[in-house]
Design a protein around this motif. Structure first.
Motif, PDB file in Angstrom:
ATOM      1  N   VAL A 117       0.921  -1.249  -0.187  1.00 32.28           N
ATOM      2  CA  VAL A 117      -0.141   0.000  -0.349  1.00 32.28           C
ATOM      3  C   VAL A 117       0.805   1.466   0.104  1.00 32.28           C
ATOM      4  CG1 VAL A 117      -1.213   1.327   1.752  1.00 32.28           C
ATOM      5  CG2 VAL A 117      -2.165  -1.450   1.126  1.00 32.28           C
ATOM      6  N   MET A 118       1.518   1.261   0.405  1.00 26.18           N
ATOM      7  CA  MET A 118       2.799   2.316   1.373  1.00 26.18           C
ATOM      8  C   MET A 118       3.425   2.082  -1.006  1.00 26.18           C
ATOM      9  SD  MET A 118       4.360   1.967   4.636  1.00 26.18           S
ATOM     10  CE  MET A 118       5.403   3.393   4.479  1.00 26.18           C
ATOM     11  N   ILE A 214       4.328  -3.786  -5.552  1.00 26.84           N
ATOM     12  CA  ILE A 214       5.534  -2.930  -5.284  1.00 26.84           C
ATOM     13  C   ILE A 214       6.434  -2.896  -6.315  1.00 26.84           C
ATOM     14  CG2 ILE A 214       7.517  -2.755  -3.761  1.00 26.84           C
ATOM     15  CD1 ILE A 214       6.168  -4.301  -1.809  1.00 26.84           C
ATOM     16  N   PHE A 215       6.686  -3.634  -7.010  1.00 27.60           N
ATOM     17  CA  PHE A 215       7.307  -3.837  -8.594  1.00 27.60           C
ATOM     18  C   PHE A 215       6.890  -3.391  -9.313  1.00 27.60           C
ATOM     19  CE2 PHE A 215       8.364  -5.541 -12.866  1.00 27.60           C
ATOM     20  CZ  PHE A 215       9.666  -5.542 -12.996  1.00 27.60           C
ATOM     21  N   PHE A 216       5.579  -3.057  -9.758  1.00 29.22           N
ATOM     22  CA  PHE A 216       5.110  -2.310 -10.774  1.00 29.22           C
ATOM     23  C   PHE A 216       5.144  -0.453 -10.880  1.00 29.22           C
ATOM     24  CE2 PHE A 216       3.066  -5.923 -12.486  1.00 29.22           C
ATOM     25  CZ  PHE A 216       4.109  -6.085 -13.491  1.00 29.22           C
ATOM     26  N   SER A 217       4.937  -0.432  -9.200  1.00 27.18           N
ATOM     27  CA  SER A 217       5.387   0.372  -8.456  1.00 27.18           C
ATOM     28  C   SER A 217       5.916   1.418  -8.628  1.00 27.18           C
ATOM     29  CB  SER A 217       4.433   0.794  -7.149  1.00 27.18           C
ATOM     30  OG  SER A 217       2.659   0.772  -6.894  1.00 27.18           O
ATOM     31  N   TYR A 218       7.380   0.842  -8.213  1.00 25.25           N
ATOM     32  CA  TYR A 218       8.460   1.096  -8.515  1.00 25.25           C
ATOM     33  C   TYR A 218       9.200   1.474  -9.968  1.00 25.25           C
ATOM     34  CZ  TYR A 218       9.590   2.422  -4.026  1.00 25.25           C
ATOM     35  OH  TYR A 218       9.765   2.750  -2.462  1.00 25.25           O
ATOM     36  N   ALA A 219       8.609   0.600 -11.234  1.00 27.04           N
ATOM     37  CA  ALA A 219       8.777   0.563 -12.272  1.00 27.04           C
ATOM     38  C   ALA A 219       8.980   2.277 -13.086  1.00 27.04           C
ATOM     39  CB  ALA A 219       8.182  -0.666 -12.884  1.00 27.04           C
ATOM     40  N   ARG A 220       7.004   2.267 -12.335  1.00 31.47           N
ATOM     41  CA  ARG A 220       6.339   3.301 -12.992  1.00 31.47           C
ATOM     42  C   ARG A 220       7.292   4.587 -11.828  1.00 31.47           C
ATOM     43  NH1 ARG A 220       1.521   3.815 -15.371  1.00 31.47           N
ATOM     44  NH2 ARG A 220       2.582   6.145 -15.503  1.00 31.47           N
ATOM     45  N   PHE A 238      13.587  10.789  -5.304  1.00 31.46           N
ATOM     46  CA  PHE A 238      14.198   9.493  -5.270  1.00 31.46           C
ATOM     47  C   PHE A 238      14.018   9.755  -3.473  1.00 31.46           C
ATOM     48  CE2 PHE A 238      17.119   6.422  -3.862  1.00 31.46           C
ATOM     49  CZ  PHE A 238      16.788   5.535  -4.529  1.00 31.46           C
ATOM     50  N   SER A 239      14.497  10.313  -2.693  1.00 32.40           N
ATOM     51  CA  SER A 239      14.339  10.458  -1.733  1.00 32.40           C
ATOM     52  C   SER A 239      13.132  10.242  -0.532  1.00 32.40           C
ATOM     53  CB  SER A 239      15.408  12.089  -0.778  1.00 32.40           C
ATOM     54  OG  SER A 239      14.276  12.668  -1.314  1.00 32.40           O
ATOM     55  N   THR A 240      12.061  10.298  -1.320  1.00 32.71           N
ATOM     56  CA  THR A 240      10.937  10.330  -0.796  1.00 32.71           C
ATOM     57  C   THR A 240      10.656   9.187  -1.044  1.00 32.71           C
ATOM     58  OG1 THR A 240      10.219  10.461  -3.126  1.00 32.71           O
ATOM     59  CG2 THR A 240      10.175  12.521  -1.539  1.00 32.71           C
ATOM     60  N   HIS A 244      11.526   3.726   2.512  1.00 30.64           N
ATOM     61  CA  HIS A 244      10.594   2.626   2.271  1.00 30.64           C
ATOM     62  C   HIS A 244      10.711   1.418   1.280  1.00 30.64           C
ATOM     63  CE1 HIS A 244       7.663   0.274  -0.261  1.00 30.64           C
ATOM     64  NE2 HIS A 244       6.494   1.009   0.856  1.00 30.64           N
ATOM     65  N   LEU A 245      11.978   1.820   0.104  1.00 34.02           N
ATOM     66  CA  LEU A 245      12.138   0.415  -0.621  1.00 34.02           C
ATOM     67  C   LEU A 245      13.489   0.461   0.775  1.00 34.02           C
ATOM     68  CD1 LEU A 245      13.130  -0.803  -3.146  1.00 34.02           C
ATOM     69  CD2 LEU A 245      14.326   1.028  -3.889  1.00 34.02           C
ATOM     70  N   THR A 246      13.937   0.043   1.221  1.00 31.18           N
ATOM     71  CA  THR A 246      15.146   0.007   2.167  1.00 31.18           C
ATOM     72  C   THR A 246      14.555  -1.362   2.939  1.00 31.18           C
ATOM     73  OG1 THR A 246      16.750   1.725   2.220  1.00 31.18           O
ATOM     74  CG2 THR A 246      16.851   0.269   3.926  1.00 31.18           C
TER      75      THR A 246
END
Length: 311
Positions: A117-118, A214-220, A238-240, A244-246
């Motif tokens: 969700v995040m 998560i994958f498709f969200s970060y791909a976009r 990217f900092s925002t 979350h990615l970590t």
């Protein structure tokens, strides 16, 4: 053991992390400190988000629920582990073990759903900034959080109801510091094929389903960030989502490796379990506070406010 005789088994033995009394004492102090710091860190994040109006946004709304979930998650296994580190008889009742299994499944599922969700929230904020306020309305945010809890608890309930039908053999030893479903399958005299299939379906739902989102969200997100001409703009975007990615990599990396391994009580298995069930709830608030300027600023304001109140 005859079918239906599982009622004669009243408790399981948790071998824990070590049988050496001196090492157990050191482990007790270490994990007690970790647990107290986990409680303090996550409660502080929840307090700061709820008291600072600058953090009343969807991203921090989800973060406050992730912190509450981490409190819940850590409290499922760590208190019993601390008790057993001080006990001569390292046992847990069958009912207590099944309850622990249920809440381990539920909290793991909630964590996976909240992280996905995040990721969607970050996608909406970065890829559609002008529509972000309309897309991530408060009503939708509440529904997403409630849906995460409902899906995870329903999934855990189905798995635990199937587990209640298992018969357990004379061997009562669990090579672990807590009760997990794969460990109970190894102790059962019953056919666990249905249980294993259901657990696999649950893993696919939470691991693959949430991972794909998560994958498709970060791909976009990556595509959008790379299209930004300004270096400063790319860095800010990217900092925002870096915090979350970590957290995603820490949680999914250790959890997936743990459940891909056969249940054997090996040191690596125990380390991976500690990583996602004990260490991750500890480091999540640290990651979000140290890598997020808004949280750090709000934390300073909150601390200063309470210091002034004490004067």
């Amino acid at each position: 053991m005859a079918p239906g005789n599982h009622s004669s088994i009243t408790e399981f033995i948790l071998l824990g992390l070590s049988t050496d009394p001196h090492i157990q004492a050191l482990l007790f102090v270490l994990f007690l400190m970790i647990y107290l710091l986990t409680l303090l860190g996550n409660l502080l994040v929840i307090l700061v988000i709820h008291t600072d109006s600058n953090l009343h946004t969807p991203m921090y709304f989800f973060l406050s629920h992730l912190s509450f979930q981490d409190l819940f998650y850590s409290s499922v296994t760590v208190p019993k582990m601390l008790e057993n580190l001080l006990s001569q008889r390292k046992v847990i009742s069958v009912e207590g073990c099944l309850a622990q299994v249920f809440f381990v499944l539920a909290t793991t599922g909630i964590e996976a759903c909240l992280l996905s969700v995040m990721a969607y929230d970050r996608y909406a904020a970065i890829c559609h900034p002008l529509l972000y306020g309309q897309v991530m309305r408060k009503q939708l945010c509440v529904r997403l959080v409630c849906g995460s809890w409902a899906v995870a608890f329903l999934d855990a309930l189905i798995n635990i109801l199937l587990t209640l039908n298992l018969d357990f053999c004379e061997v009562q030893t669990i090579h672990h510091y807590s009760c997990e479903l794969p460990s109970l399958f190894a102790l059962s005299c019953s056919d666990v094929s249905t249980n294993t299939a259901m657990l696999l379906c649950s893993a696919l739902l939470h691991a693959i389903g949430t991972c794909l989102l998560i994958f498709f969200s970060y791909a976009r997100i990556v595509s959008t960030i790379l299209s930004i001409s300004s270096t400063t703009g790319r860095s800010k975007a990217f900092s925002t989502c870096s915090s979350h990615l970590t957290v995603v990599l820490l949680f999914y990396g250790s959890a997936i490796l743990r459940y891909l391994m056969p249940t054997s009580g090996s040191p690596l298995e125990l380390i991976l379990s500690i990583q996602y069930s004990v260490i991750t709830p500890l480091v999540n608030p640290l990651i979000y506070s140290l890598k997020n300027k808004e949280v750090k600023a709000a934390l300073r304001r909150t601390v200063l406010k309470y210091v002034e109140c004490l004067r």
